[in-house]
Design a protein around this motif. Structure first.
Motif, mmCIF file in Angstrom:
data_model
loop_
_atom_site.group_PDB
_atom_site.id
_atom_site.type_symbol
_atom_site.label_atom_id
_atom_site.label_comp_id
_atom_site.label_asym_id
_atom_site.label_seq_id
_atom_site.Cartn_x
_atom_site.Cartn_y
_atom_site.Cartn_z
ATOM 1 N N THR A 41 5.522 5.403 -36.651
ATOM 2 C CA THR A 41 5.920 4.017 -36.883
ATOM 3 C C THR A 41 4.710 3.184 -37.220
ATOM 4 O O THR A 41 3.613 3.437 -36.743
ATOM 5 N N ASP A 42 4.898 2.166 -38.032
ATOM 6 C CA ASP A 42 3.826 1.226 -38.343
ATOM 7 C C ASP A 42 3.691 0.147 -37.277
ATOM 8 O O ASP A 42 2.727 -0.608 -37.268
ATOM 9 N N VAL A 43 4.673 0.059 -36.369
ATOM 10 C CA VAL A 43 4.628 -0.951 -35.316
ATOM 11 C C VAL A 43 3.654 -0.510 -34.234
ATOM 12 O O VAL A 43 3.768 0.592 -33.703
ATOM 13 N N GLN A 44 2.706 -1.356 -33.930
ATOM 14 C CA GLN A 44 1.733 -1.011 -32.897
ATOM 15 C C GLN A 44 2.410 -0.928 -31.547
ATOM 16 O O GLN A 44 3.118 -1.838 -31.126
ATOM 17 N N GLY A 45 2.180 0.172 -30.842
ATOM 18 C CA GLY A 45 2.742 0.359 -29.519
ATOM 19 C C GLY A 45 1.660 0.439 -28.473
ATOM 20 O O GLY A 45 0.762 -0.399 -28.414
ATOM 21 N N TYR A 46 1.730 1.470 -27.630
ATOM 22 C CA TYR A 46 0.734 1.678 -26.585
ATOM 23 C C TYR A 46 -0.512 2.332 -27.173
ATOM 24 O O TYR A 46 -0.415 3.370 -27.833
ATOM 25 N N ASN A 47 -1.688 1.783 -26.915
ATOM 26 C CA ASN A 47 -2.861 2.595 -27.172
ATOM 27 C C ASN A 47 -2.978 3.612 -26.029
ATOM 28 O O ASN A 47 -2.274 3.497 -25.012
ATOM 29 N N SER A 48 -3.824 4.602 -26.174
ATOM 30 C CA SER A 48 -3.867 5.682 -25.193
ATOM 31 C C SER A 48 -4.264 5.172 -23.807
ATOM 32 O O SER A 48 -3.782 5.680 -22.790
ATOM 33 N N GLY A 49 -5.122 4.139 -23.761
ATOM 34 C CA GLY A 49 -5.523 3.591 -22.475
ATOM 35 C C GLY A 49 -4.379 2.897 -21.749
ATOM 36 O O GLY A 49 -4.226 3.032 -20.531
ATOM 37 N N MET A 50 -3.543 2.151 -22.481
ATOM 38 C CA MET A 50 -2.385 1.492 -21.874
ATOM 39 C C MET A 50 -1.397 2.515 -21.322
ATOM 40 O O MET A 50 -0.844 2.343 -20.235
ATOM 41 N N TRP A 51 -1.183 3.592 -22.107
ATOM 42 C CA TRP A 51 -0.245 4.625 -21.663
ATOM 43 C C TRP A 51 -0.819 5.362 -20.450
ATOM 44 O O TRP A 51 -0.092 5.743 -19.546
ATOM 45 N N ARG A 52 -2.134 5.544 -20.430
ATOM 46 C CA ARG A 52 -2.807 6.145 -19.280
ATOM 47 C C ARG A 52 -2.560 5.318 -18.020
ATOM 48 O O ARG A 52 -2.264 5.875 -16.944
ATOM 49 N N GLU A 53 -2.716 3.996 -18.107
ATOM 50 C CA GLU A 53 -2.568 3.141 -16.937
ATOM 51 C C GLU A 53 -1.166 3.204 -16.347
ATOM 52 O O GLU A 53 -0.991 3.060 -15.136
ATOM 53 N N LEU A 54 -0.167 3.394 -17.196
ATOM 54 C CA LEU A 54 1.202 3.537 -16.702
ATOM 55 C C LEU A 54 1.301 4.699 -15.733
ATOM 56 O O LEU A 54 1.813 4.565 -14.621
ATOM 57 N N TRP A 55 0.788 5.856 -16.135
ATOM 58 C CA TRP A 55 0.930 7.051 -15.299
ATOM 59 C C TRP A 55 -0.046 7.058 -14.136
ATOM 60 O O TRP A 55 0.255 7.601 -13.075
#
Length: 296
Positions: A229-243
């Motif tokens: 997708t061209d829509v910006q989502g989670y960068n890897s750091g944001m997704w890391r913080e979730l877990w």
């Protein structure tokens, strides 16, 4: 499996994420990202709100959605009365407009009869990690009770069943297996895009709709566009913080037979982050589920 460094403030044994300053920063950044995924809209509900209408925000956290929704409507000359609830006051803002009220309440047991047939619109976001079937049914029943005739409910949730969309290497696949095991043990409902519309209809809601949007994960190693997708989502750091936020429940449960120590869990998340950062294919899906309470 125990380590003081893994301890953060959790408001509930049922809810798998913490309620502290670190989590508030993550949620506020996530709020901006979700708004972006839905084309800058804070709401997709077809409401026609007027000054004096009451709005409910369930699972308010820091209240960032309510604060922005209030200001957006103020700019259009509409002054709303917004009630924000959460199971903990730990993340509530210290200052806010007097028309926005914060209280410790749960969506599964709202004030009765004070709030019956009261709200023109209710918004709730990302309770997937807090709910099982019984709690969801209680929440939907309560929302139906407190929404006034001709009002709308909007439930924004994230895919929690098919983790293959972000299992892009051996470490993230192992982490996905762990999260699946934890969700299974906690009774978390995974496919909310199917489950929630069904129980909303059972409760009496009509015009139930589900708007699905993909959000990319990671892929920031180079400038090559993300394949999904061209829509910006989670960068890897944001997704890391979730877990990382779920480390406490994982530790308390003993690692679900997948990790044995706090350090092993942390290393698994860190190694997964490397995979997400390099991947151009990882993504997740958000659902905005709308439901209307018809005229009585």
């Amino acid at each position: 499996m125990n380590d003081e460094s893994s301890q953060r403030y959790y408001a509930s044994k049922q809810y798998l994420l913490p309620a502290d300053n670190v989590e508030t920063k993550r949620l506020d950044a996530q709020h901006d990202m979700i708004t972006n995924v839905f084309e800058g809209r804070l709401s997709t509900a077809p409401t026609t709100l007027i000054t004096g209408d009451r709005v409910l925000e369930s699972a308010a956290g820091s209240g960032i959605w309510a604060l922005e929704f209030f200001e957006k409507n103020c700019a259009d000359g509409i002054i709303l009365d917004i009630e924000c609830i959460d199971i903990s006051s730990a993340q509530f803002p210290t200052t806010h407009p007097p028309q926005i009220h914060f209280s410790v309440n749960s969506v599964v047991d709202l004030p009765n009869p004070e709030w019956s047939d009261t709200f023109a619109y209710a918004h709730q976001r990302l309770l997937v990690a807090a709910m099982n079937d019984s709690l969801w049914r209680s929440a939907v029943s309560e929302l139906f009770r407190v929404i006034r005739p001709d009002g709308w409910v909007e439930l924004v949730e994230i895919e929690a069943q098919d983790f293959s969309s972000w299992s892009v290497g051996p470490n993230s696949t192992k982490l996905a297996s762990l999260i699946n095991a934890m969700y299974g043990a906690k009774g978390v409902i995974g496919d909310l895009s199917v489950y929630l519309p069904a129980i909303l209809k059972e409760a009496g809601f009509t015009d139930v709709k589900c708007d699905k949007r993909r959000a990319s994960i990671g892929g920031e190693v180079d400038a090559t566009p993300h394949k999904v997708t061209d829509v910006q989502g989670y960068n890897s750091g944001m997704w890391r913080e979730l877990w990382m936020g779920m480390k406490g429940p994982v530790v308390e449960a003993g690692g679900y037979g997948i990790v044995e120590t706090v350090q092993e869990y942390e290393a698994l998340v860190e190694s997964s982050t490397v995979e997400w950062k390099a991947s151009k294919e990882a993504y997740t899906t958000f659902f905005a589920i709308l439901a209307h309470k018809g005229e009585m």
